[in-house]
Design an enzyme around this catalytic site. Structure first.
Site, PDB file in Angstrom:
ATOM      1  N   LYS A  33       0.815  -1.202   0.000  1.00 52.73           N
ATOM      2  CA  LYS A  33       0.000   0.000   0.000  1.00 52.73           C
ATOM      3  C   LYS A  33       0.856   1.263   0.000  1.00 52.73           C
ATOM      4  O   LYS A  33       0.649   2.174  -0.802  1.00 52.73           O
ATOM      5  CB  LYS A  33      -0.885  -0.039   1.248  1.00 52.73           C
ATOM      6  CG  LYS A  33      -1.740   1.153   1.444  1.00 52.73           C
ATOM      7  CD  LYS A  33      -2.339   1.105   2.825  1.00 52.73           C
ATOM      8  CE  LYS A  33      -1.233   1.232   3.864  1.00 52.73           C
ATOM      9  NZ  LYS A  33      -1.663   1.931   5.079  1.00 52.73           N
ATOM     10  N   THR A  34       1.799   1.299   0.916  1.00 51.61           N
ATOM     11  CA  THR A  34       2.651   2.486   1.012  1.00 51.61           C
ATOM     12  C   THR A  34       3.448   2.679  -0.267  1.00 51.61           C
ATOM     13  O   THR A  34       3.683   3.795  -0.721  1.00 51.61           O
ATOM     14  CB  THR A  34       3.606   2.343   2.208  1.00 51.61           C
ATOM     15  OG1 THR A  34       2.864   1.889   3.319  1.00 51.61           O
ATOM     16  CG2 THR A  34       4.257   3.656   2.539  1.00 51.61           C
ATOM     17  N   ASP A 225      -4.340   8.270   3.055  1.00 46.10           N
ATOM     18  CA  ASP A 225      -3.903   6.957   3.515  1.00 46.10           C
ATOM     19  C   ASP A 225      -4.858   6.469   4.609  1.00 46.10           C
ATOM     20  O   ASP A 225      -5.491   7.282   5.275  1.00 46.10           O
ATOM     21  CB  ASP A 225      -2.478   7.114   4.076  1.00 46.10           C
ATOM     22  CG  ASP A 225      -1.820   5.768   4.337  1.00 46.10           C
ATOM     23  OD1 ASP A 225      -2.341   4.756   3.840  1.00 46.10           O
ATOM     24  OD2 ASP A 225      -0.789   5.750   5.024  1.00 46.10           O
ATOM     25  N   GLU A 226      -4.943   5.175   4.799  1.00 40.16           N
ATOM     26  CA  GLU A 226      -5.772   4.601   5.871  1.00 40.16           C
ATOM     27  C   GLU A 226      -7.193   5.167   5.857  1.00 40.16           C
ATOM     28  O   GLU A 226      -7.730   5.558   6.887  1.00 40.16           O
ATOM     29  CB  GLU A 226      -5.146   4.888   7.244  1.00 40.16           C
ATOM     30  CG  GLU A 226      -3.693   4.507   7.378  1.00 40.16           C
ATOM     31  CD  GLU A 226      -3.471   3.032   7.676  1.00 40.16           C
ATOM     32  OE1 GLU A 226      -4.427   2.223   7.475  1.00 40.16           O
ATOM     33  OE2 GLU A 226      -2.358   2.680   8.082  1.00 40.16           O
ATOM     34  N   GLN A 256      -9.026  -3.718   7.996  1.00 41.17           N
ATOM     35  CA  GLN A 256      -8.134  -3.233   9.043  1.00 41.17           C
ATOM     36  C   GLN A 256      -8.670  -1.983   9.721  1.00 41.17           C
ATOM     37  O   GLN A 256      -7.915  -1.213  10.309  1.00 41.17           O
ATOM     38  CB  GLN A 256      -6.747  -2.957   8.465  1.00 41.17           C
ATOM     39  CG  GLN A 256      -6.047  -4.226   8.004  1.00 41.17           C
ATOM     40  CD  GLN A 256      -4.629  -3.953   7.530  1.00 41.17           C
ATOM     41  OE1 GLN A 256      -3.780  -3.509   8.285  1.00 41.17           O
ATOM     42  NE2 GLN A 256      -4.382  -4.233   6.260  1.00 41.17           N
ATOM     43  N   ARG A 615       0.689  -9.046  10.878  1.00 42.44           N
ATOM     44  CA  ARG A 615       1.978  -8.373  11.077  1.00 42.44           C
ATOM     45  C   ARG A 615       3.127  -9.350  10.851  1.00 42.44           C
ATOM     46  O   ARG A 615       4.276  -8.952  10.683  1.00 42.44           O
ATOM     47  CB  ARG A 615       2.118  -7.805  12.504  1.00 42.44           C
ATOM     48  CG  ARG A 615       1.119  -6.740  12.922  1.00 42.44           C
ATOM     49  CD  ARG A 615       1.003  -5.647  11.925  1.00 42.44           C
ATOM     50  NE  ARG A 615      -0.129  -5.893  11.035  1.00 42.44           N
ATOM     51  CZ  ARG A 615      -0.286  -5.304   9.865  1.00 42.44           C
ATOM     52  NH1 ARG A 615       0.614  -4.460   9.428  1.00 42.44           N
ATOM     53  NH2 ARG A 615      -1.328  -5.585   9.100  1.00 42.44           N
TER      54      ARG A 615
END
Length: 768
Positions: A33-34, A225-226, A256, A615
Site C-alpha cells: 500500500k505504502t 492513507d488509511e 483493518q 503483522r
DNA sequence: TAACACTTGTTTTTT
DNA sequence: ACAAGTGTTA
C-alpha cells in the site's frame, strides 16, 4: 521513471498510473500500500505536477515522515519537502492558523490535548454543581468528541431530539449544556482541542467560500492513507476539497478498520463509490509479507465478519509454519513460555531480537512480559504508556510556553499559577475563576488587575499574584525578541523551575530534571535545524504548534537494534515482524468485554486480531492464559472465541503444553513459587523511578537496560572506559573532573566528537 | 497552604 | 495494582 514503474505489479501499477479521476485502492494486508502511495506521488511529480499542488494525508506523523523520505529518494529532497504531506491534524492546524481570524480565533491559538480537555470538563461539571458519578468526565468527553467528529455543534446538539432523549435516558440530561459551556470556554481561551482542528476547518470552509475555493484550486491532487479510519469530519473536509476536480485517491483496507471508538466510520470506504460513481477501484491482493499459512489463517478469520469489500488476498511466498497456539496456566506462565520461545528462536533460528514482537490488546499486559524477558536477559523495548510530552514536568514547562503565547489559555494558567509553589492556592484560584466567569474575561486578565475585578484577597496574596503577573509579562515581552530556545532557558530559570527540579536529588527528581533538560535540548535542536534550513519560524509558537500534535506513535526508531518489540495491536498497525506473538487471547480481553455487546464492536475486535496476525512475516504464535490478574484480583479465563474462527488446518495446537499443564497436579506449589518470584523481581522494576526518556526518539521507548543508567553506574565510570551514549553513540572517556558538586566526564565520541557529560544526568552504558 | 493518608475508579484501543 | 482525586492534619 520507467524503471520505477517496473518495480510494481500489474495492480499496483494500474493504481499508480490512473490519475485523471477518483480512485479507491483496496489494499490487503502486506500488499504494498505504502509503495503505491509513494510511487504515485513520485509519478505525479514526474508528470510535472508541482509538489505544493499535492495534498497527502496520513494518520501518524511517522507515516508521513517515512513516506516523505521515500519520495525524497525517488524524486529528490527539494521536491519532497514542498509536498503538503502530514497528518490531518497537522495540515489543518496549519491552515487554521493562517485563517483563524475568519472564524473568530487568534492565529496564536493553543491546542488542548485530551487530558487538558478532560480537566476542563471536570471543572465545568463541578461549577455546574453536577454529580460527577452521573456525569463522568471521561465519558462526557467521549460523547462531546463523538459529536464534534460528526460535526454536531453545541447548538445542533441542543436541538437534536434524539440526542437529548438519549441523554435523558442515560441520566445525564445536561450534557448539551456541558458541551456548550466547554466549547465557549475553549473559544474564549483561544484554544482548540484535537477534534476542533477538524471541526473548525469544516466551519472555516463552510462559512468562507473564497478560502475553500483557494484550497480547492491549490490541491490539484489529493491522496488519503488509511481511509478506513477517517471520521465524518475528515471525510467531509476531503470531499469538499476534491469536489471540483475529483482527482482523489484513497487507500485503505476495510478489514483493518480498528478505530471506530474514535469516531472512524468504516462506511466512508465502503461507500466511496456512491460518493464518486465514476470512481475506479483497484484491488491489491497479493501479499508480499507473510507465508501462505499466515495469510490463509487470517483470511479464514476475517471471513467470519459480515460487512466487507470482497477481496482475495493470497501469498506466493513459502507455505510456512502453522500458527502455534499455546495455552498457559497463568498470565505469569504465559510470559515465561513466550520468553523461552523467544530465546529458542534466537538460538535455533538465529533470529534477531528486533525481528520479534509481542502484541497485546491492552497496555497493562506489557508488565508481565517485561518481567519474564528481563529474567531471560532478553533486551526489549516497550511502545506505550506515557509519552514524553504527557509527563507532568514537561506539561508544566509547556504550560508556561502556552500561557506566554496565548494568555487566554485557561488550562495552562491553572497548571502553572502555583507551580513551582508560590503560595497561590486553590482558594485564590477559585476566586480568580469566579471573577473571570462573572466578568467574561480570562483568568489572566483578572490576574493583571485584581482590584478592578474586586478580588477579595489579602495583601500578601495580592503581592504574590502581582509577582507572577510581572514575571509572565516579562516573558511575553521577551517572546517578541528572542527565539524559542533562548526564551525557554529564561523561563526555566526565572520561574524557579530549574531550582525546584535540579535541587531534588531523589531518583524521581533527577529523572524529572533530565527530562526538562531533554526538552531544552529539543528546543535547541528545533531552533538550530530551522536556522540551518533557512526557516525563520523559530519562536515559541512554532515549536508549540509542532509538539502539540506529536504522539507516541511518532517514535523515530533509532534504537530498534536487537530488541524485542512490545506494543498494543493498535500501535502495530502498518508494521511487520518476522516473528509475532499475539498474547492474551482470552474471552473478555481479546475480544474486549466492552466491545462484545454489539456486533459491530465484536467485528472490530476481529479485525484487530486480523491486523495482529498479518503483522507476521514468518511465524505467528498466539497464546492465552487460563488465569490472569486483573485489577489486583485473580480471575480465571477461557480462550478467545476468535481462536475458533481460524480454520483448524492452519493451526498447530501445542498438545505438549496443554497436557503438561493439565497433568501438573501439584500446581499449587508451582503456582505459588511463580507468584513469589513475580513479587520479588518487579519490586525493583516497578519502583517509581522511571528512566528519563530521550526526546529525539520522541520518547516513549523504555529500554530494558535502563536500570544501568542509574547514577550508581555513573559512579563506577573510570578514565579509559568505553561507553555507549544514547545520543552520541560509542566513545572513550578521556578524563573525569570534579566540578563543584558535580562530576563531569570528557568523552571522545566516535562520530559525535568530544563532549562533556554531566554524570548526574548523562544517559549511557559502560561497554568496557 | 502543603504534605500526607485515604478513597476511588480504572482498563480498550489514540490522532 | 496502580494512579489520580479527595479529605485531613499541621
Amino acid at each position: 521513471m520507467e524503471n520505477i514503474l517496473d518495480q510494481l505489479n500489474t495492480a499496483q501499477r494500474q493504481a499508480v498510473e490512473y490519475c485523471t479521476g477518483p480512485s479507491l485502492v483496496i489494499a490487503g494486508a502486506g500488499s504494498g500500500k505504502t509503495r503505491v502511495l509513494t510511487y504515485k506521488i513520485a509519478y505525479l511529480l514526474e508528470q510535472g505536477l508541482p509538489p505544493y499542488y499535492i495534498l497527502a494525508l496520513t494518520f501518524t506523523n511517522k507515516a508521513a515522515r517515512e513516506m516523505k523520505s521515500r519520495i525524497a529518494e525517488l524524486v529528490g529532497e527539494k521536491k519532497a519537502k514542498k509536498l503538503w504531506m502530514g497528518t490531518f491534524h497537522h495540515i489543518f492546524s496549519r491552515i487554521l492558523r493562517g485563517n483563524a481570524e475568519r472564524i473568530g480565533y487568534d492565529s496564536n491559538f493553543t491546542i488542548f490535548d485530551s487530558s487538558d480537555s478532560k480537566n476542563l470538563i471536570r471543572i465545568i461539571i463541578k461549577e455546574m454543581k453536577l454529580d460527577d458519578k452521573q456525569y463522568r468526565p471521561g465519558s462526557i468527553q467521549g460523547q462531546i468528541s463523538r459529536a464534534k467528529n460528526s460535526l454536531i455543534t453545541p447548538g445542533m446538539y441542543a436541538q437534536n431530539k434524539e440526542l437529548i432523549e438519549y441523554d435523558q435516558m442515560a441520566k445525564h440530561p445536561l450534557l448539551f449544556e456541558i458541551y456548550r459551556t466547554y466549547q465557549n470556554r475553549l473559544h474564549a481561551a483561544n484554544c482548540m482541542d484535537f477534534d476542533d482542528l477538524l471541526m473548525q476547518t469544516n466551519i472555516l470552509f463552510r462559512d468562507n467560500e473564497d478560502i475553500l475555493e483557494n484550497y480547492r484550486n491549490q490541491f490539484q491532487y489529493i491522496l488519503v492513507d488509511e481511509y478506513q479510519d477517517t471520521n465524518f469530519s475528515q471525510h467531509l473536509i476531503v470531499k469538499q476539497l476534491a469536489d471540483k476536480h475529483h482527482r482523489i485517491c484513497v487507500v485503505g483496507d476495510d478489514a483493518q478498520s480498528i478505530y471506530s471508538f474514535r469516531g472512524a466510520n468504516i462506511d466512508n470506504i465502503l461507500k466511496f463509490k456512491s460518493n464518486y460513481p465514476e470512481a475506479k477501484i483497484f484491488k491489491l491482493e497479493q501479499n508480499y509479507r507473510s507465508t501462505q499459512n499466515i495469510v490463509n489463517a487470517a483470511n479464514s478469520l476475517i471471513k467470519k465478519n459480515s460487512e466487507q469489500i470482497f477481496k482475495d488476498v493470497y501469498s506466493n511466498n513459502e507455505e510456512g509454519d502453522k500458527i502455534d497456539v499455546i495455552s498457559a496456566f497463568s498470565d505469569f506462565e504465559e510470559g515465561l513460555i513466550v520468553s523461552n520461545k523467544i530465546a529458542r528462536l534466537r538460538i535455533e533460528e538465529h533470529a534477531s531480537f528486533s525481528d520479534i514482537a509481542i502484541l497485546y490488546r491492552t497496555n497493562t499486559q506489557s508488565r508481565i512480559f517485561e518481567e519474564s524477558l528481563r529474567k531471560n536477559n532478553i533486551p526489549y523495548q516497550i511502545y506505550g504508556g506515557l509519552s514524553f510530552y504527557q509527563r507532568k514536568e514537561i506539561k508544566d514547562v509547556i504550560s508556561y510556553f502556552r500561557l506566554i503565547v496565548n494568555p487566554g489559555d485557561e488550562e495552562a494558567f491553572r497548571r502553572i499559577i502555583n507551580y513551582p509553589t508560590r503560595g497561590i492556592g486553590d482558594t485564590t484560584v477559585n476566586k480568580i475563576g469566579l471573577a473571570a466567569t462573572e466578568n467574561r474575561v480570562s483568568l489572566w486578565e483578572v490576574t493583571s488587575n485584581p482590584e478592578a475585578f474586586k478580588l477579595n484577597i489579602n495583601s500578601g496574596t495580592a503581592k504574590k499574584l502581582n509577582a507572577f503577573y510581572t514575571m509572565m509579562s516579562n516573558f511575553m515581552e521577551q517572546n517578541k525578541l528572542v527565539n524559542a530556545y533562548e526564551l525557554a532557558q529564561l523561563v526555566i530559570k526565572e520561574s524557579g523551575i530549574s531550582k525546584e527540579a535540579y535541587d531534588d536529588m531523589t531518583p524521581e527528581g533527577m529523572s524529572r530534571a533530565q527530562n526538562i533538560q531533554e526538552l531544552l535540548n529539543a528546543l535547541n535542536e528545533f531552533v538550530t535545524t530551522r536556522i540551518e534550513t533557512g526557516d525563520q519560524d523559530i519562536s515559541l509558537i512554532d515549536f508549540l504548534s509542532e509538539v502539540s500534535l506529536l504522539t507516541d506513535q511518532d517514535t523515530e526508531n533509532e534504537e530498534t537494534k536487537e530488541k524485542v518489540t512490545l506494543m498494543t495491536v493498535h500501535s502495530a498497525k502498518g508494521l511487520e515482524f518476522e516473528h509475532v506473538f499475539v498474547v492474551g487471547m482470552e474471552e473478555d480481553l481479546f475480544p474486549s468485554a466492552m466491545a462484545k455487546n454489539e456486533l459491530r464492536g465484536l467485528e472490530e475486535e476481529r479485525r484487530l486480531f486480523y491486523v495482529a496476525i498479518t503483522r507476521a512475516k514468518k511465524t505467528c504464535t498466539v497464546s492465552y492464559a487460563k488465569s490472569r490478574f486483573k485489577n489486583g484480583q485473580l480471575n480465571s479465563c477461557r480462550e478467545s472465541q476468535f481462536l475458533n474462527d481460524i480454520d483448524i488446518a492452519f493451526l498447530n495446537i501445542d498438545e505438549k503444553t496443554l497436557s503438561n499443564i493439565s497433568n501438573t497436579q501439584n500446581t499449587d506449589g508451582f503456582w505459588k513459587s511463580m507468584e513469589r518470584q513475580s513479587k520479588i523481581t518487579p519490586a525493583q522494576t516497578r519502583s517509581k523511578y522511571s528512566p528519563p526518556k530521550q526526546l529525539t526518539n520522541i520518547s516513549r521507548i523504555q529500554t530494558s537496560n535502563s536500570s544501568a543508567q542509574l547514577p550508581d553506574e555513573a559512579k563506577q565510570l573510570k578514565e579509559g572506559n568505553i561507553i555507549e551514549h544514547e545520543r552520541f553513540g560509542r566513545g572513550k572517556v578521556i578524563s573525569i573532573e570534579q566540578d563543584g558538586n558535580n562530576k563531569r566526564a570528557f568523552v571522545e565520541f566516535e562520530s559525535a566528537g568530544r563532549k562533556q557529560l554531566l554524570l548526574k544526568f548523562a544517559k549511557f552504558n559502560i561497554v568496557e
